[in-house]
Motif scaffolding. Structure first.
Motif, PDB file in Angstrom:
ATOM      1  N   THR A  78       1.003  -1.087   0.110  1.00 22.36           N
ATOM      2  CA  THR A  78       0.086  -0.324  -0.305  1.00 22.36           C
ATOM      3  C   THR A  78       0.590   0.885   0.462  1.00 22.36           C
ATOM      4  O   THR A  78       0.745   2.295  -0.866  1.00 22.36           O
ATOM      5  CB  THR A  78      -0.727   0.216   1.002  1.00 22.36           C
ATOM      6  N   GLU A  79       1.804   1.300   0.886  1.00 16.52           N
ATOM      7  CA  GLU A  79       2.417   2.316   0.990  1.00 16.52           C
ATOM      8  C   GLU A  79       3.606   2.490  -0.364  1.00 16.52           C
ATOM      9  O   GLU A  79       2.727   3.956  -0.811  1.00 16.52           O
ATOM     10  CB  GLU A  79       3.667   2.657   2.457  1.00 16.52           C
ATOM     11  N   THR A  80       3.994   1.559  -0.723  1.00 15.16           N
ATOM     12  CA  THR A  80       4.898   1.666  -2.146  1.00 15.16           C
ATOM     13  C   THR A  80       4.429   2.980  -3.660  1.00 15.16           C
ATOM     14  O   THR A  80       4.550   3.286  -3.489  1.00 15.16           O
ATOM     15  CB  THR A  80       5.675   0.418  -2.303  1.00 15.16           C
ATOM     16  N   VAL A  81       2.490   2.085  -3.052  1.00 16.20           N
ATOM     17  CA  VAL A  81       1.477   2.570  -4.175  1.00 16.20           C
ATOM     18  C   VAL A  81       1.981   4.223  -4.061  1.00 16.20           C
ATOM     19  O   VAL A  81       1.766   4.147  -5.132  1.00 16.20           O
ATOM     20  CB  VAL A  81       0.549   1.199  -4.576  1.00 16.20           C
ATOM     21  N   ILE A  82       1.376   3.978  -2.933  1.00 16.56           N
ATOM     22  CA  ILE A  82       0.728   5.435  -2.682  1.00 16.56           C
ATOM     23  C   ILE A  82       2.007   6.635  -2.634  1.00 16.56           C
ATOM     24  O   ILE A  82       1.929   7.757  -3.430  1.00 16.56           O
ATOM     25  CB  ILE A  82       0.461   5.621  -0.998  1.00 16.56           C
ATOM     26  N   ALA A  83       3.331   6.405  -2.254  1.00 15.66           N
ATOM     27  CA  ALA A  83       4.619   6.892  -2.045  1.00 15.66           C
ATOM     28  C   ALA A  83       4.641   7.270  -4.362  1.00 15.66           C
ATOM     29  O   ALA A  83       5.025   8.576  -4.173  1.00 15.66           O
ATOM     30  CB  ALA A  83       5.671   5.947  -2.191  1.00 15.66           C
ATOM     31  N   ALA A  84       4.425   6.056  -4.975  1.00 15.23           N
ATOM     32  CA  ALA A  84       4.776   5.938  -6.390  1.00 15.23           C
ATOM     33  C   ALA A  84       3.931   7.225  -6.940  1.00 15.23           C
ATOM     34  O   ALA A  84       4.378   8.184  -7.912  1.00 15.23           O
ATOM     35  CB  ALA A  84       4.645   4.787  -6.951  1.00 15.23           C
ATOM     36  N   ALA A  85       2.746   7.177  -6.596  1.00 17.40           N
ATOM     37  CA  ALA A  85       1.645   7.807  -7.021  1.00 17.40           C
ATOM     38  C   ALA A  85       1.963   9.456  -7.111  1.00 17.40           C
ATOM     39  O   ALA A  85       2.063  10.277  -7.840  1.00 17.40           O
ATOM     40  CB  ALA A  85       0.257   7.383  -6.695  1.00 17.40           C
ATOM     41  N   VAL A  86       1.808   9.767  -5.428  1.00 15.00           N
ATOM     42  CA  VAL A  86       2.127  11.566  -5.465  1.00 15.00           C
ATOM     43  C   VAL A  86       3.551  11.784  -5.640  1.00 15.00           C
ATOM     44  O   VAL A  86       3.524  12.288  -6.187  1.00 15.00           O
ATOM     45  CB  VAL A  86       2.366  10.610  -3.744  1.00 15.00           C
ATOM     46  N   GLY A  87       4.619  11.301  -5.542  1.00 19.01           N
ATOM     47  CA  GLY A  87       5.857  11.304  -6.712  1.00 19.01           C
ATOM     48  C   GLY A  87       5.153  11.720  -7.634  1.00 19.01           C
ATOM     49  O   GLY A  87       5.909  12.712  -8.568  1.00 19.01           O
ATOM     50  N   LEU A  88       4.422  11.323  -8.355  1.00 20.99           N
ATOM     51  CA  LEU A  88       4.344  11.087  -9.624  1.00 20.99           C
ATOM     52  C   LEU A  88       3.846  12.375 -10.202  1.00 20.99           C
ATOM     53  O   LEU A  88       3.738  13.065 -10.819  1.00 20.99           O
ATOM     54  CB  LEU A  88       3.584   9.999 -10.632  1.00 20.99           C
ATOM     55  N   ALA A  89       2.396  12.609  -9.446  1.00 20.19           N
ATOM     56  CA  ALA A  89       1.506  13.837  -9.436  1.00 20.19           C
ATOM     57  C   ALA A  89       2.530  14.909  -9.346  1.00 20.19           C
ATOM     58  O   ALA A  89       2.771  15.865  -9.663  1.00 20.19           O
ATOM     59  CB  ALA A  89       0.878  13.825  -8.597  1.00 20.19           C
ATOM     60  N   LYS A  90       3.794  15.189  -8.166  1.00 14.88           N
ATOM     61  CA  LYS A  90       4.872  15.976  -7.626  1.00 14.88           C
ATOM     62  C   LYS A  90       5.687  16.702  -8.840  1.00 14.88           C
ATOM     63  O   LYS A  90       5.709  17.819  -9.178  1.00 14.88           O
ATOM     64  CB  LYS A  90       5.634  15.317  -6.504  1.00 14.88           C
ATOM     65  N   GLU A  91       6.065  15.733  -9.101  1.00 13.03           N
ATOM     66  CA  GLU A  91       6.896  15.395 -10.567  1.00 13.03           C
ATOM     67  C   GLU A  91       6.297  16.449 -11.738  1.00 13.03           C
ATOM     68  O   GLU A  91       7.294  17.989 -11.899  1.00 13.03           O
ATOM     69  CB  GLU A  91       7.258  14.247 -11.155  1.00 13.03           C
ATOM     70  N   ALA A  92       5.140  16.180 -12.090  1.00 12.11           N
ATOM     71  CA  ALA A  92       3.912  16.494 -13.155  1.00 12.11           C
ATOM     72  C   ALA A  92       4.155  18.478 -12.754  1.00 12.11           C
ATOM     73  O   ALA A  92       4.500  19.152 -13.404  1.00 12.11           O
ATOM     74  CB  ALA A  92       3.020  15.970 -13.594  1.00 12.11           C
ATOM     75  N   ALA A  93       3.619  18.090 -11.444  1.00  8.50           N
ATOM     76  CA  ALA A  93       3.551  20.065 -10.509  1.00  8.50           C
ATOM     77  C   ALA A  93       4.694  20.063 -10.683  1.00  8.50           C
ATOM     78  O   ALA A  93       4.300  21.835 -11.350  1.00  8.50           O
ATOM     79  CB  ALA A  93       3.288  19.181  -9.205  1.00  8.50           C
ATOM     80  N   GLY A  94       5.858  20.208 -10.722  1.00  6.15           N
ATOM     81  CA  GLY A  94       6.733  20.551 -10.305  1.00  6.15           C
ATOM     82  C   GLY A  94       7.420  20.733 -11.458  1.00  6.15           C
ATOM     83  O   GLY A  94       8.146  21.931 -12.326  1.00  6.15           O
ATOM     84  N   GLN A  95       6.886  20.090 -13.320  1.00  4.05           N
ATOM     85  CA  GLN A  95       7.551  20.660 -14.586  1.00  4.05           C
ATOM     86  C   GLN A  95       6.462  21.416 -15.072  1.00  4.05           C
ATOM     87  O   GLN A  95       6.737  22.380 -15.822  1.00  4.05           O
ATOM     88  CB  GLN A  95       6.797  19.081 -15.173  1.00  4.05           C
ATOM     89  N   SER A  96       5.244  21.827 -14.767  1.00  7.09           N
ATOM     90  CA  SER A  96       4.975  23.102 -15.288  1.00  7.09           C
ATOM     91  C   SER A  96       5.122  23.962 -14.823  1.00  7.09           C
ATOM     92  O   SER A  96       4.826  24.818 -15.974  1.00  7.09           O
ATOM     93  CB  SER A  96       3.378  23.046 -13.892  1.00  7.09           C
ATOM     94  N   GLY A  97       6.009  24.343 -14.212  1.00  7.51           N
ATOM     95  CA  GLY A  97       7.130  25.763 -14.212  1.00  7.51           C
ATOM     96  C   GLY A  97       5.831  26.557 -13.567  1.00  7.51           C
ATOM     97  O   GLY A  97       6.261  28.250 -13.900  1.00  7.51           O
ATOM     98  N   ARG A  98       4.376  26.653 -12.668  1.00  5.78           N
ATOM     99  CA  ARG A  98       3.947  27.497 -12.081  1.00  5.78           C
ATOM    100  C   ARG A  98       3.624  27.179 -10.816  1.00  5.78           C
ATOM    101  O   ARG A  98       4.451  25.886 -10.168  1.00  5.78           O
ATOM    102  CB  ARG A  98       2.239  27.013 -12.376  1.00  5.78           C
ATOM    103  N   ASP A  99       3.872  28.201  -9.952  1.00  7.99           N
ATOM    104  CA  ASP A  99       3.148  28.013  -8.202  1.00  7.99           C
ATOM    105  C   ASP A  99       2.122  28.133  -7.840  1.00  7.99           C
ATOM    106  O   ASP A  99       1.714  28.416  -6.509  1.00  7.99           O
ATOM    107  CB  ASP A  99       4.083  29.772  -7.905  1.00  7.99           C
ATOM    108  N   ASP A 100       1.194  27.066  -8.673  1.00  2.68           N
ATOM    109  CA  ASP A 100       0.077  26.922  -8.255  1.00  2.68           C
ATOM    110  C   ASP A 100      -0.901  26.173  -8.186  1.00  2.68           C
ATOM    111  O   ASP A 100      -1.873  25.903  -8.854  1.00  2.68           O
ATOM    112  CB  ASP A 100      -1.434  28.284  -9.125  1.00  2.68           C
TER     113      ASP A 100
END
Length: 291
Positions: A78-100
């Motif tokens: 469970t934790e492995t699956v969740i950590a991967a999911a949050v990490g992928l969303a955070k990567e996409a958020a970071g790549q957006s170049g926006r602060d919101d």
């Protein structure tokens, strides 16, 4: 880098959630019967790209691919699956170049009825939700979205767990029928009273209905709630076409309806089943200037 937290922005402006994850995964070829969360590990590039598409459409809150990522389905992973999911969303958020752009740890129902209607105890449900919420916070989520809840007892277990084991903002959205009732009979008024008592940061409605059918529910929410309101409808009502589930509202019509809903006095808009980046792009374009 974010200059403000989501809690600081919430209620002061319209914020925009993303749309459906399942719809996008089906389009990407997710096999029938496979748990969507498996692709956090097996096909991370697909999940990351879906988040990226929503961020490019202007969405500010990306829901993680963790709706059913609980111990009943994933056991020790469970934790492995969740950590991967949050990490992928955070990567996409970071790549957006926006602060919101923020990441919402998505928490859906357990899939089991609680006692006395079913076999799952309140305490067991609490533990399942606490594990999900804590794993999301450890992985770096900005907030928790408890969604698609149809039973106030299970909803209470999820919110208590989220509030007691994390310091993250907690949003909760329910799935009402067209008469404004939950599966177990709760009304808009009773749900709002409970959630305000539990001190969630925002509450609202998602799934089950399209924007047209949700309007009476949203109207009542605006009348009785003193908290920010979140509205994430389906792209209309589902129907089966050539063995596939399709929805009847195209992006242009969906965005027109969401502009009307924005004018009803809600604070956050997004989409659920059947909605795509294009549904959200047009919604954001039309709603951004709504006061």
């Amino acid at each position: 880098m974010q200059t403000q937290t989501i809690r600081e922005r919430l209620g002061k402006e319209l914020l925009f959630f993303d749309g459906a994850m399942g719809t996008m995964l089906q389009q990407a070829g997710l096999p029938q019967g496979m748990l969507p969360e498996e692709w956090n590990l097996a096909r991370p590039e697909v999940i990351r790209d879906i988040h990226r598409q929503y961020a490019q459409a202007g969405c500010q809150i990306l829901k993680t691919n963790t709706f059913g990522a609980n111990r009943l389905k994933f056991g020790e992973r469970t934790e492995t699956v969740i950590a991967a999911a949050v990490g992928l969303a955070k990567e996409a958020a970071g790549q957006s170049g926006r602060d919101d752009v923020w990441v919402a740890m998505d928490i859906g129902p357990t899939g089991k009825l609680l006692q006395p209607l079913g076999e799952l105890s309140f305490e067991a449900a609490y533990d399942l939700f606490a594990e999900m919420a804590a794993a999301g916070e450890r992985a770096g989520a900005d907030c928790l979205l408890i969604e698609t809840m149809s039973d106030t007892y299970e909803l209470k277990a999820a919110v208590l767990a989220a509030k007691e084991v994390t310091k993250l903002p907690v949003f909760a959205t329910m799935i009402f029928d067209d008469k404004g009732k939950l599966l177990t009979g709760g009304t808009v008024d009773s749900v709002v009273a409970m959630l305000e008592g539990l001190r969630v940061d925002a509450l609202g409605v998602n799934c089950g209905l399209g924007p047209v059918q949700m309007k009476p529910i949203i109207k009542r929410l605006t009348e009785v709630s003193s908290l920010p309101i979140v509205v994430n409808p389906n792209a209309g009502l589902p129907r089966s076409e050539n063995g596939k589930t399709v929805f009847d509202i195209a992006p242009a019509e969906f965005s027109d309806l969401m502009e009307e809903i924005a004018g009803m006095g809600v604070q956050a808009l997004g989409g659920c089943c059947g909605t795509t980046p294009e549904h959200l792009r047009l919604t954001i374009e039309k709603c951004r200037k709504v006061p």
